[in-house]
Design a protein around this motif. Sequence first.
Motif: not given
Length: 386
Positions: A51-58, A186-190, A301-306, A308-318
């Motif tokens: 979603a962040r990539a889509l938003a940044d695209s304009g 890692v190319a995480g949101p933050e 850096v950019g890791l998923h810490a919560s 909800e973040e694990f579920l959001d991005r790493q569902r296959g590798g949770l």
Amino acid sequence: MRLSSRQRTETDLPGVVGTVRVGRRADLLAPRLRPGDIAVIDHTDLDRESARALADSGAVLVVNAQPMISGRFPNLGPEVLARAGIDLVDGIGADGFAAIADGRQVRVHEGRVHVGEAERAAGRVVDLATVEAEMEAARTGLVTQLESLTRTSTEFLRREQDLLLHGKGLPVTATRFADRSAVVVVAGPEHEAELRSIKPYLKEQEPVLVAVGRVADRLRERGYRPDVVVLDADDDADRPSAAVLKAARDVVVRTGPGRPSGAEGLERMGVRPLVFETSATAEDAALLIADAGDAKVVIGVGLHASLEEFLDRQRGGLASTYLTRLRLGSRLVDAAAVPRLYSGRVRPHHLLLVMLAGFVALAASVSVTPVGQDWLDQLADLLPLV
């Protein structure tokens, strides 16, 4: 749905008008988008990074063939887009997705996609209030996800017990980690904000820099040279430039058991990669490599810490994510904590200021004593009258 007046047709028909770009994966579609475009994706439970990539695209509007939030868990992507003021439509289905041609000019009004005067697809308008309500309802699905995590973690540990418990199968890197700290990016949101926050640490401590995938290019743009680059053999789109790969001391390709690594293509570029065969994710492979090298501390850096973040991005590798963090234990530190723990190296001018402050305090103390008064009187006699 918010209407953008600048995007209305010349005949003043209602809706948002723009060039449509079609792609099933949001993260692969985002680089093709230009400001004012309309993105059409086929992505259930849109994650925050995409979603962040889509938003940044304009992009001014995102149309999804699938539900933005299925209800299985509270995925974070739709809220990112809604808060960015981007209009959302979901549920147009497979037929609607197939009916929209890439590169055409379309008009979207009240969830309906028009090409000229013809309606090609119809879905549901999703606004911020809808997203917040569905996110709250989706949180009830976390119990099911935790039960699934327990099951998949057991299966993952059975497959990878030699790796996790004994370190077998890990590649031996030319880069030395022992007695040094390591920073895994890692190319995480933050990740960009976190890199800025630890800039003094990177400059003064010179840790081993490990980059996962295409984020290595961004590090190079910032003036950093990754020592180790970890690639995912199953994700060619996340591969950094040849210049970055050639400059790295080690390039590690993570590949699934029994799957091709793609090392031949890298060797033709002049890069000799190490192959790491594991079902862990590339992000977790990078952490395990730093851990196996006996780094003093591993900063993520950019890791998923919560959860909800694990579920959001790493569902296959949770399960991989969960067990890898257990493996590293207290050695793993989130980059957000570094500025609170590290104030920087003591420099000579810092010591000089401390000594000067101490001298001033000593002189002030001595000046109020009888001996100090005598010294001041003698000093006054020696100074020439002005």
